[in-house]
Write a protein that holds these residues in place. Structure first.
Motif, PDB file in Angstrom:
ATOM      1  N   LEU A 239       1.071  -1.070   0.094  1.00  0.00           N
ATOM      2  CA  LEU A 239      -0.131  -0.229   0.149  1.00  0.00           C
ATOM      3  C   LEU A 239       1.164   1.671   0.511  1.00  0.00           C
ATOM      4  O   LEU A 239       1.598   1.496   1.304  1.00  0.00           O
ATOM      5  N   ALA A 240       0.844   2.414  -0.584  1.00  0.00           N
ATOM      6  CA  ALA A 240       1.536   3.467  -1.094  1.00  0.00           C
ATOM      7  C   ALA A 240       1.112   4.090   0.119  1.00  0.00           C
ATOM      8  O   ALA A 240       0.376   4.282   0.179  1.00  0.00           O
ATOM      9  N   PRO A 241       1.902   5.001   0.145  1.00  0.00           N
ATOM     10  CA  PRO A 241       2.439   6.047   1.222  1.00  0.00           C
ATOM     11  C   PRO A 241       0.616   6.876   1.206  1.00  0.00           C
ATOM     12  O   PRO A 241       0.503   7.321   0.019  1.00  0.00           O
ATOM     13  N   GLY A 242      -0.038   6.951   2.104  1.00  0.00           N
ATOM     14  CA  GLY A 242      -1.123   7.616   2.059  1.00  0.00           C
ATOM     15  C   GLY A 242      -2.016   7.224   0.774  1.00  0.00           C
ATOM     16  O   GLY A 242      -3.878   7.170   1.300  1.00  0.00           O
ATOM     17  N   GLY A 243      -2.125   5.527   0.243  1.00  0.00           N
ATOM     18  CA  GLY A 243      -3.430   4.988   0.168  1.00  0.00           C
ATOM     19  C   GLY A 243      -3.731   4.384   0.998  1.00  0.00           C
ATOM     20  O   GLY A 243      -4.278   4.002   2.065  1.00  0.00           O
ATOM     21  N   ALA A 261      -5.980  -6.900  12.799  1.00  0.00           N
ATOM     22  CA  ALA A 261      -4.264  -6.787  12.162  1.00  0.00           C
ATOM     23  C   ALA A 261      -4.200  -5.831  11.546  1.00  0.00           C
ATOM     24  O   ALA A 261      -2.393  -5.840  11.315  1.00  0.00           O
ATOM     25  N   TYR A 262      -4.619  -5.054  10.628  1.00  0.00           N
ATOM     26  CA  TYR A 262      -4.385  -4.262   9.821  1.00  0.00           C
ATOM     27  C   TYR A 262      -4.224  -3.127  10.594  1.00  0.00           C
ATOM     28  O   TYR A 262      -3.210  -2.386  10.164  1.00  0.00           O
ATOM     29  N   GLU A 263      -4.311  -2.681  12.474  1.00  0.00           N
ATOM     30  CA  GLU A 263      -3.612  -1.806  13.146  1.00  0.00           C
ATOM     31  C   GLU A 263      -2.258  -2.255  13.624  1.00  0.00           C
ATOM     32  O   GLU A 263      -1.046  -1.375  13.737  1.00  0.00           O
ATOM     33  N   ALA A 264      -2.544  -3.442  13.689  1.00  0.00           N
ATOM     34  CA  ALA A 264      -0.994  -3.883  14.270  1.00  0.00           C
ATOM     35  C   ALA A 264       0.256  -3.990  13.121  1.00  0.00           C
ATOM     36  O   ALA A 264       1.273  -4.012  13.291  1.00  0.00           O
ATOM     37  N   ALA A 265      -0.197  -3.476  12.090  1.00  0.00           N
ATOM     38  CA  ALA A 265       0.275  -3.710  10.406  1.00  0.00           C
ATOM     39  C   ALA A 265       0.624  -1.945  10.695  1.00  0.00           C
ATOM     40  O   ALA A 265       1.386  -1.754   9.134  1.00  0.00           O
ATOM     41  N   GLY A 266       0.198  -1.236  11.281  1.00  0.00           N
ATOM     42  CA  GLY A 266       0.723   0.248  11.202  1.00  0.00           C
ATOM     43  C   GLY A 266      -0.656   0.818  10.324  1.00  0.00           C
ATOM     44  O   GLY A 266      -0.184   2.123   9.993  1.00  0.00           O
ATOM     45  N   LEU A 267      -1.638   0.513  10.529  1.00  0.00           N
ATOM     46  CA  LEU A 267      -2.689   0.986   9.756  1.00  0.00           C
ATOM     47  C   LEU A 267      -3.896   2.130   9.784  1.00  0.00           C
ATOM     48  O   LEU A 267      -3.756   1.164  11.372  1.00  0.00           O
ATOM     49  N   SER A 268      -4.741   2.639  10.011  1.00  0.00           N
ATOM     50  CA  SER A 268      -5.360   3.226  10.627  1.00  0.00           C
ATOM     51  C   SER A 268      -6.922   2.805   9.851  1.00  0.00           C
ATOM     52  O   SER A 268      -6.866   2.386   8.711  1.00  0.00           O
ATOM     53  N   VAL A 269      -7.652   2.505  10.724  1.00  0.00           N
ATOM     54  CA  VAL A 269      -9.094   1.124  10.822  1.00  0.00           C
ATOM     55  C   VAL A 269     -10.280   1.841  10.670  1.00  0.00           C
ATOM     56  O   VAL A 269     -10.350   2.866  11.342  1.00  0.00           O
ATOM     57  N   HIS A 270     -11.456   1.855   9.439  1.00  0.00           N
ATOM     58  CA  HIS A 270     -12.805   2.717   9.749  1.00  0.00           C
ATOM     59  C   HIS A 270     -13.328   1.325   9.079  1.00  0.00           C
ATOM     60  O   HIS A 270     -13.857   1.023   8.146  1.00  0.00           O
ATOM     61  N   GLU A 279     -19.328  -6.909   7.030  1.00  0.00           N
ATOM     62  CA  GLU A 279     -18.729  -5.736   7.482  1.00  0.00           C
ATOM     63  C   GLU A 279     -17.876  -4.977   6.198  1.00  0.00           C
ATOM     64  O   GLU A 279     -17.423  -6.436   5.300  1.00  0.00           O
ATOM     65  N   THR A 280     -17.590  -3.924   6.290  1.00  0.00           N
ATOM     66  CA  THR A 280     -16.801  -2.982   5.403  1.00  0.00           C
ATOM     67  C   THR A 280     -15.969  -2.857   5.788  1.00  0.00           C
ATOM     68  O   THR A 280     -16.351  -1.599   6.631  1.00  0.00           O
ATOM     69  N   LEU A 281     -14.445  -2.913   5.697  1.00  0.00           N
ATOM     70  CA  LEU A 281     -13.219  -1.929   6.667  1.00  0.00           C
ATOM     71  C   LEU A 281     -13.145  -0.879   5.010  1.00  0.00           C
ATOM     72  O   LEU A 281     -12.069  -1.101   4.582  1.00  0.00           O
ATOM     73  N   ILE A 282     -12.221   0.419   6.324  1.00  0.00           N
ATOM     74  CA  ILE A 282     -11.062   0.886   5.604  1.00  0.00           C
ATOM     75  C   ILE A 282      -9.864   1.107   5.793  1.00  0.00           C
ATOM     76  O   ILE A 282      -9.938   1.994   7.174  1.00  0.00           O
ATOM     77  N   ALA A 283      -8.805   0.625   5.434  1.00  0.00           N
ATOM     78  CA  ALA A 283      -7.353   0.425   6.428  1.00  0.00           C
ATOM     79  C   ALA A 283      -7.137   1.701   5.425  1.00  0.00           C
ATOM     80  O   ALA A 283      -6.500   1.636   4.600  1.00  0.00           O
ATOM     81  N   SER A 284      -6.308   2.932   5.776  1.00  0.00           N
ATOM     82  CA  SER A 284      -5.244   3.657   5.528  1.00  0.00           C
ATOM     83  C   SER A 284      -3.698   3.552   6.148  1.00  0.00           C
ATOM     84  O   SER A 284      -3.896   3.951   6.978  1.00  0.00           O
ATOM     85  N   LYS A 285      -3.186   4.337   5.050  1.00  0.00           N
ATOM     86  CA  LYS A 285      -1.910   4.462   5.301  1.00  0.00           C
ATOM     87  C   LYS A 285      -1.324   5.866   5.769  1.00  0.00           C
ATOM     88  O   LYS A 285      -1.838   6.729   4.619  1.00  0.00           O
TER      89      LYS A 285
END
Length: 287
Positions: A239-243, A261-270, A279-285
């Motif tokens: 995932l690109a920065p800001g992606g 899992a995605y928060e542990a990978a460093g992403l913020s999750v909505h 469910e649908t989640l949006i994870a941001s870098k």
């Protein structure tokens, strides 16, 4: 004339959704196709077989308990086509409308039409996971997002890749699936929808030369909760920065597991509003 067999089960949506998840994970497949239809307070599961099913074996494979009654019988091929067309009405998901060939005139002005037929690959738009991804993507576009690189991971019918190609005609779009049959159908759907620039290929997870050293501004990952968790570190890497990555294929009770899992990978999750128990989640870098 080929005679198919149809098995029908009635129960609550959550119970049948669990059955569908087990059917999705079974390999080799235990049936030709399966779908859930909402019918008021209950839901109906329709499963098609090439020949008369073994009820006990199917219950064991699908997890349908003995207290859920099932009915099955032969279904002539022409009847299945008619029933399929009746059941798969056009679906609106944000700025997108998904339809079968029999409903080509149903796309309203201003909507982006995507033609997808019922078939062996997962993702006609009638399932809450696919619809949830399209709605999330539509909201991103409405907010001004214009990702230039897109990856549809576990593409199924490639409906999400096609949506991206139609909304972002200048974007580079890749689509992969572990199932060669799904990739073949994806390529056919890309041709049908005049989006031939999508690069469809067979890959197991993120293991493919085309993904090596590549980063994407938008990733669709509409698969299952287990693979989503397993792939979280790899998805974060590509995932690109800001992606952003749009995640679906998970039930409400699995949301916290996938989110962690995605928060542990460093992403913020909505978290998006759930649809039909999915469910649908949006994870941001971070940029």
């Amino acid at each position: 004339m080929t005679t198919l067999w149809r098995l029908t089960a009635l129960s609550d949506f959550a119970t049948l959704a669990d059955v569908v998840e087990r059917l999705d994970e079974a390999y080799p497949p235990v049936a030709l196709s399966w779908a859930i239809f909402e019918e008021g307070p209950t839901a109906r599961l329709d499963v098609l077989f090439q020949s008369m099913p073994d009820e006990a074996a199917f219950r064991a494979a699908s997890g349908i308990s003995e207290d859920i009654p099932v009915e099955f019988g032969p279904l002539p091929e022409e009847d299945w086509v008619r029933l399929s067309l009746q059941g798969l009405k056009p679906v609106d998901a944000g700025r997108f409308t998904l339809f079968g060939a029999h409903d080509r005139d149903a796309v309203e002005a201003g909507q982006i039409g995507i033609e997808i037929e019922a078939g062996p690959a997962f993702g006609t738009g009638h399932h809450g996971t696919t619809r949830g991804c399209l709605i999330a993507f539509s909201e991103m576009l409405d907010a001004g997002a214009e990702p230039g690189t897109v990856f549809d991971l576990g593409c199924g019918t490639a409906v999400l890749a096609i949506a991206a190609a139609k909304a972002l005609p200048d974007a580079e779009i890749l689509a992969s699936d572990i199932d060669p049959e799904a990739v073949e159908e994806s390529a056919e759907n890309c041709t049908k929808n005049t989006t031939p620039g999508i690069d469809c290929f067979v890959a197991e997870g993120l293991d493919h030369p085309k993904l090596a050293g590549h980063q994407f501004e938008l990733i669709f990952a509409n698969i299952l909760a287990g693979p989503l968790v397993e792939l979280a570190p790899g998805v974060a890497d590509i995932l690109a920065p800001g992606g952003k990555v749009i995640l679906s294929g998970l039930l409400t009770e699995q949301e916290a597991w996938v989110r962690a899992a995605y928060e542990a990978a460093g992403l913020s999750v909505h978290r998006q509003p759930p649809l039909e128990g999915w469910e649908t989640l949006i994870a941001s870098k971070a940029a």
